[in-house]
Design a protein around this motif. Structure first.
Motif, mmCIF file in Angstrom:
data_model
loop_
_atom_site.group_PDB
_atom_site.id
_atom_site.type_symbol
_atom_site.label_atom_id
_atom_site.label_comp_id
_atom_site.label_asym_id
_atom_site.label_seq_id
_atom_site.Cartn_x
_atom_site.Cartn_y
_atom_site.Cartn_z
ATOM 1 N N MET A 150 48.773 3.317 55.831
ATOM 2 C CA MET A 150 47.884 3.341 57.272
ATOM 3 C C MET A 150 47.367 4.563 57.698
ATOM 4 N N LYS A 151 46.611 4.736 58.506
ATOM 5 C CA LYS A 151 46.085 6.022 58.814
ATOM 6 C C LYS A 151 47.190 6.737 60.194
ATOM 7 N N VAL A 152 46.596 7.959 60.043
ATOM 8 C CA VAL A 152 47.805 8.675 60.880
ATOM 9 C C VAL A 152 47.574 8.267 62.283
ATOM 10 N N ALA A 153 46.559 7.840 62.902
ATOM 11 C CA ALA A 153 46.540 7.581 64.370
ATOM 12 C C ALA A 153 47.288 6.209 64.221
ATOM 13 N N THR A 154 47.224 5.441 63.641
ATOM 14 C CA THR A 154 48.040 3.968 63.717
ATOM 15 C C THR A 154 49.358 4.435 63.676
ATOM 16 N N HIS A 155 49.968 5.364 62.991
ATOM 17 C CA HIS A 155 51.226 5.527 62.823
ATOM 18 C C HIS A 155 51.723 6.155 64.256
ATOM 19 N N ILE A 156 50.851 7.267 64.696
ATOM 20 C CA ILE A 156 51.442 8.011 65.688
ATOM 21 C C ILE A 156 51.404 7.042 66.964
ATOM 22 N N VAL A 157 50.077 6.357 67.301
ATOM 23 C CA VAL A 157 50.411 5.193 68.513
ATOM 24 C C VAL A 157 51.256 4.273 68.157
ATOM 25 N N PHE A 158 51.647 3.831 67.287
ATOM 26 C CA PHE A 158 52.848 2.751 66.923
ATOM 27 C C PHE A 158 54.365 3.496 67.164
ATOM 28 N N GLY A 159 54.293 4.829 66.666
ATOM 29 C CA GLY A 159 55.593 5.588 67.029
ATOM 30 C C GLY A 159 55.756 5.720 68.470
ATOM 31 N N GLU A 160 54.649 6.049 69.319
ATOM 32 C CA GLU A 160 54.767 6.266 70.753
ATOM 33 C C GLU A 160 55.254 4.851 71.273
ATOM 34 N N CYS A 161 54.531 3.895 70.808
ATOM 35 C CA CYS A 161 55.080 2.358 71.363
ATOM 36 C C CYS A 161 56.484 2.370 71.316
ATOM 37 N N CYS A 162 56.627 2.358 70.276
ATOM 38 C CA CYS A 162 58.321 2.240 69.729
ATOM 39 C C CYS A 162 59.263 3.121 70.601
ATOM 40 N N LEU A 163 58.983 4.363 70.921
ATOM 41 C CA LEU A 163 59.583 5.312 71.873
ATOM 42 C C LEU A 163 59.699 4.645 73.081
ATOM 43 N N PHE A 164 58.579 4.303 73.825
ATOM 44 C CA PHE A 164 58.424 3.905 74.993
ATOM 45 C C PHE A 164 59.172 2.702 75.150
ATOM 46 N N ALA A 165 59.143 1.781 74.247
ATOM 47 C CA ALA A 165 59.802 0.402 74.166
ATOM 48 C C ALA A 165 61.435 0.837 74.241
ATOM 49 N N ALA A 166 61.824 1.743 73.333
ATOM 50 C CA ALA A 166 63.193 1.819 73.044
ATOM 51 C C ALA A 166 63.670 2.614 74.335
ATOM 52 N N SER A 167 62.971 3.382 75.026
ATOM 53 C CA SER A 167 63.601 3.956 76.146
ATOM 54 C C SER A 167 63.644 2.963 77.462
ATOM 55 N N ALA A 168 62.744 1.989 77.419
ATOM 56 C CA ALA A 168 63.046 1.010 78.360
ATOM 57 C C ALA A 168 63.978 0.025 78.172
ATOM 58 N N VAL A 169 64.223 -0.238 76.909
ATOM 59 C CA VAL A 169 65.319 -1.147 76.478
ATOM 60 C C VAL A 169 66.779 -0.453 76.454
ATOM 61 N N PHE A 170 66.792 0.625 75.927
ATOM 62 C CA PHE A 170 68.049 0.957 75.872
ATOM 63 C C PHE A 170 68.473 2.303 76.814
ATOM 64 N N ASP A 171 67.617 2.234 78.049
ATOM 65 C CA ASP A 171 67.752 3.255 79.308
ATOM 66 C C ASP A 171 68.166 4.743 78.907
ATOM 67 N N PHE A 172 67.412 5.445 78.140
ATOM 68 C CA PHE A 172 67.290 6.873 77.829
ATOM 69 C C PHE A 172 65.983 7.069 78.549
ATOM 70 N N HIS A 173 65.942 8.452 79.111
ATOM 71 C CA HIS A 173 64.670 8.985 79.576
ATOM 72 C C HIS A 173 64.384 10.025 78.643
ATOM 73 N N TYR A 174 63.312 10.600 78.669
ATOM 74 C CA TYR A 174 62.705 11.424 77.680
ATOM 75 C C TYR A 174 61.802 12.280 78.329
ATOM 76 N N GLU A 175 61.403 13.631 77.716
ATOM 77 C CA GLU A 175 60.446 14.504 78.130
ATOM 78 C C GLU A 175 59.170 14.694 77.215
ATOM 79 N N ILE A 176 58.396 15.776 77.250
ATOM 80 C CA ILE A 176 57.355 15.946 76.456
ATOM 81 C C ILE A 176 57.861 16.372 74.907
ATOM 82 N N PRO A 177 59.016 17.099 74.658
ATOM 83 C CA PRO A 177 59.492 17.297 73.502
ATOM 84 C C PRO A 177 59.830 16.121 72.634
ATOM 85 N N SER A 178 60.269 15.154 73.158
ATOM 86 C CA SER A 178 60.589 13.990 72.492
ATOM 87 C C SER A 178 59.386 13.169 72.174
ATOM 88 N N VAL A 179 58.387 13.019 72.947
ATOM 89 C CA VAL A 179 57.142 12.394 72.883
ATOM 90 C C VAL A 179 56.541 13.350 71.336
#
Length: 336
Positions: A1-30
């Motif tokens: 897969m292309k780089v953009a695909t992996h980056i978008v999906f990675g951020e999607c997973c980060l946002f979903a994990a934060s919503a489900v497992f109740d941790f917050h993040y800042e720019i370094p985590s993104v």
């Protein structure tokens, strides 16, 4: 897969994990999630990352091949432990370590949706793919990948606001709130006041904050309690006298925001509310006094769900890192 695909999906997973497992993040985590979402392709010289690494990528490919060791659970654990721990130490934010694991793992997850799969259990040569019909699998560079990244982007945009406020915060926001304007007539302590509204006096307990005790009959005065109480009196109940010696105003005008979801009163019959003040004297009443107490280190946060729980937790962590107020003045402070 292309780089953009992996980056978008990675951020999607980060946002979903934060919503489900109740941790917050800042720019370094993104940023960590974005970088780590492409790291497994270091073993593929033809990938974007492989081109950047040059001979290093060729050596990795020669030693392990593509989608083998770097696409395994073992690599996921090693990278998360090593790189994640380093970023946690540098930034002081545990969410960066989680972001490393989520970003790296998202790449493996995505590649398991392709026909090629990954050697997830390396050194075993067993190929891991998600079950399903081959015609529905993602083909790199094809229409299926474009559909995949579009869906991932949509979910990322949906999960982002939830990851910032939490599911509980979202539910409280959807439920709305009642708003009342009144004048503060008394300050009991740092987090409890009385407000005259609609012709009657109402005891109000500030939602989400807990200042050290100063008036509880069976408890000693808490460390930094008097300072918190004095600040609340100074801001919300500062008597103003004109040149003739007349009392112009005793209590400050405030806006109470009372959530419609959950209890409207505590066990002592006090109205639970967010207290907003008109900081700029422009009639906006947009400054949240509850959050001021946390930012100045005058209050801890409560653990129960409410509209601004995640925002208050971020403010509390920042105040603790700065050593503001009670976080440096009190030798023994229990962190929520």
């Amino acid at each position: 897969m292309k780089v953009a695909t992996h980056i978008v999906f990675g951020e999607c997973c980060l946002f979903a994990a934060s919503a489900v497992f109740d941790f917050h993040y800042e720019i370094p985590s993104v940023l960590a999630a974005a970088v780590c979402s492409v790291l497994p392709d270091a073993d593929y010289p033809k990938s974007w990352l492989g081109h950047q690494l040059g001979s290093v990528s060729e050596d990795l490919y020669g030693a392990f091949g593509h989608r083998s060791f770097l696409h395994s659970l073992l690599a996921l654990v090693l990278v998360t432990a090593a790189l994640g721990s380093l970023l946690w130490w540098i930034t002081g934010q545990p969410a960066t370590m989680i972001a490393v694991g989520v970003g790296y793992g998202s790449h493996l997850f995505a590649d398991m949706m392709t026909l090629g799969g990954v050697q997830l259990f390396w050194p075993s040569r067993l190929i891991a793919v998600f079950p399903g019909r081959d015609e529905y699998r993602v083909v790199s560079g094809g229409n299926s990948e474009r559909v995949f990244v579009a869906v991932a982007l949509i979910f990322a945009l949906l999960f982002y606001p939830v990851s910032r406020v939490g599911f509980d915060g979202l539910i409280y926001r959807m439920g709305g709130s009642d708003q009342l304007y009144g004048e503060v007539t008394r300050v009991t302590d740092g987090d409890t006041i009385e407000v005259e509204t609609q012709g009657r006096t109402t005891p109000v307990r500030l939602i989400g904050v807990d200042t050290p005790e100063t008036v509880a009959p069976d408890q000693p005065i808490g460390c930094f309690g008097p300072q918190a109480s004095d600040y609340t009196k100074q801001v919300l109940y500062e008597r103003q006298i004109n040149e003739e010696g007349e009392v112009v105003r005793e209590g400050r005008l405030v806006r109470l925001e009372i959530p419609r979801i959950g209890d409207s009163e505590d066990a002592y019959g006090r109205t639970l509310a967010y207290v907003y003040i008109d900081a700029n004297d422009d009639g906006s009443y947009e400054r949240l006094f509850n959050e001021d107490l946390i930012e100045l280190g005058l209050a801890r946060t409560t653990t129960f769900a409410h509209t601004y729980r995640r925002e208050f937790e971020r403010a509390r962590e920042e105040a603790e890192e700065r050593g503001a107020g009670l976080w440096s003045a009190c030798p023994e402070v229990d962190t929520p």
